[in-house]
Scaffold this motif. Structure first.
Motif, mmCIF file in Angstrom:
data_model
loop_
_atom_site.group_PDB
_atom_site.id
_atom_site.type_symbol
_atom_site.label_atom_id
_atom_site.label_comp_id
_atom_site.label_asym_id
_atom_site.label_seq_id
_atom_site.Cartn_x
_atom_site.Cartn_y
_atom_site.Cartn_z
ATOM 1 N N LYS A 34 18.420 43.754 39.835
ATOM 2 C CA LYS A 34 19.667 44.173 40.477
ATOM 3 C C LYS A 34 20.809 43.474 39.742
ATOM 4 O O LYS A 34 20.874 42.245 39.714
ATOM 5 N N ARG A 35 21.698 44.265 39.147
ATOM 6 C CA ARG A 35 22.791 43.696 38.351
ATOM 7 C C ARG A 35 23.753 42.898 39.219
ATOM 8 O O ARG A 35 24.143 43.323 40.293
ATOM 9 N N ILE A 36 24.141 41.740 38.713
ATOM 10 C CA ILE A 36 25.091 40.880 39.417
ATOM 11 C C ILE A 36 26.463 41.530 39.490
ATOM 12 O O ILE A 36 27.161 41.414 40.486
ATOM 13 N N ASP A 37 26.858 42.239 38.428
ATOM 14 C CA ASP A 37 28.228 42.758 38.340
ATOM 15 C C ASP A 37 28.440 44.122 38.996
ATOM 16 O O ASP A 37 29.527 44.668 38.911
ATOM 17 N N THR A 38 27.429 44.664 39.660
ATOM 18 C CA THR A 38 27.593 45.952 40.327
ATOM 19 C C THR A 38 28.123 45.718 41.735
ATOM 20 O O THR A 38 27.450 45.136 42.570
ATOM 21 N N LYS A 39 29.345 46.166 41.943
ATOM 22 C CA LYS A 39 29.995 45.945 43.240
ATOM 23 C C LYS A 39 29.686 47.072 44.241
ATOM 24 O O LYS A 39 29.657 46.863 45.423
ATOM 25 N N GLU A 40 29.496 48.279 43.702
ATOM 26 C CA GLU A 40 29.246 49.425 44.576
ATOM 27 C C GLU A 40 27.843 49.957 44.346
ATOM 28 O O GLU A 40 27.384 50.069 43.224
ATOM 29 N N GLY A 41 27.169 50.298 45.412
ATOM 30 C CA GLY A 41 25.840 50.878 45.296
ATOM 31 C C GLY A 41 24.749 49.833 45.194
ATOM 32 O O GLY A 41 24.994 48.665 44.933
ATOM 33 N N ASP A 42 23.546 50.287 45.411
ATOM 34 C CA ASP A 42 22.363 49.437 45.357
ATOM 35 C C ASP A 42 21.556 49.853 44.136
ATOM 36 O O ASP A 42 20.496 50.451 44.251
ATOM 37 N N TRP A 43 22.093 49.573 42.943
ATOM 38 C CA TRP A 43 21.493 50.036 41.701
ATOM 39 C C TRP A 43 20.635 48.950 41.066
ATOM 40 O O TRP A 43 21.039 47.802 40.975
ATOM 41 N N TRP A 44 19.467 49.382 40.604
ATOM 42 C CA TRP A 44 18.521 48.510 39.925
ATOM 43 C C TRP A 44 18.270 49.097 38.551
ATOM 44 O O TRP A 44 18.283 50.308 38.375
ATOM 45 N N GLN A 45 18.051 48.239 37.551
ATOM 46 C CA GLN A 45 17.796 48.754 36.215
ATOM 47 C C GLN A 45 16.740 47.936 35.498
ATOM 48 O O GLN A 45 16.476 46.792 35.850
ATOM 49 N N MET A 46 16.171 48.544 34.470
ATOM 50 C CA MET A 46 15.251 47.846 33.594
ATOM 51 C C MET A 46 16.073 47.006 32.611
ATOM 52 O O MET A 46 17.250 47.295 32.385
#
Length: 165
Positions: A34-46
């Motif tokens: 889960k990216r630290i800098d993502t303020k909106e949404g519950d986005w996960w990435q490889m």
């Protein structure tokens, strides 16, 4: 849904060179953070990141994995890579805001790698500037639904190309 663009349809100089890694564990699940800098949404990435000028692409895989996950190269076995670079464009609201405004998106070479370590080998704070606040193993088929929408076509292609592993 559309497939991501490939090098035949894009000017590569307008896209930041990048690597991505589908890291799979012994149960066939993929690592996501889960990216630290993502303020909106519950986005996960490889794990993924830029290739430094003059850097070998495979070395960039190991470096990015270590910087983002703390996983050392001795716990990683590369199994394969995508047939072509995959391209994505940033959404209009991000144009000119990332990478010094130099690129309109990324061109990515994706690798599939087997994780041979244990969960204790993951350390999100191994790098001075952590990128993930949390991590987990997920079913690979769910990957396109976890990523921010503008990267979904890339993730669909990655899941399809690496289905054999």
């Amino acid at each position: 849904m559309s497939a991501p663009d490939t090098q035949e349809s894009k000017d590569a100089t307008q896209y930041r060179p990048c690597v991505g890694v589908m890291l799979i564990n012994g149960e066939g699940q993929a690592f996501v953070g889960k990216r630290i800098d993502t303020k909106e949404g519950d986005w996960w990435q490889m794990p993924q990141g830029g290739v430094d000028e003059g850097e070998d692409v495979r070395e960039a895989v190991y470096r990015e994995l270590y910087e983002e996950t703390g996983i050392a190269r001795e716990h990683v076995e590369i199994l394969g890579q995508t047939e072509n670079e995959l391209f994505y464009d940033l959404p209009p609201e991000l144009h000119g805001k990332l990478w010094g405004g130099k690129y309109r998106g990324q061109r990515q070479t994706w690798y599939c790698a087997r994780f041979t370590g244990s969960d204790d080998d993951v350390n999100l704070e191994a790098h001075t500037h952590p990128e993930f606040s949390d991590w987990r193993w997920v079913d690979r088929a769910s990957l396109p639904e976890l990523i921010i929408p503008f990267k979904k076509p890339v993730y669909r292609t990655v899941v399809e190309e690496f289905r054999e592993f």
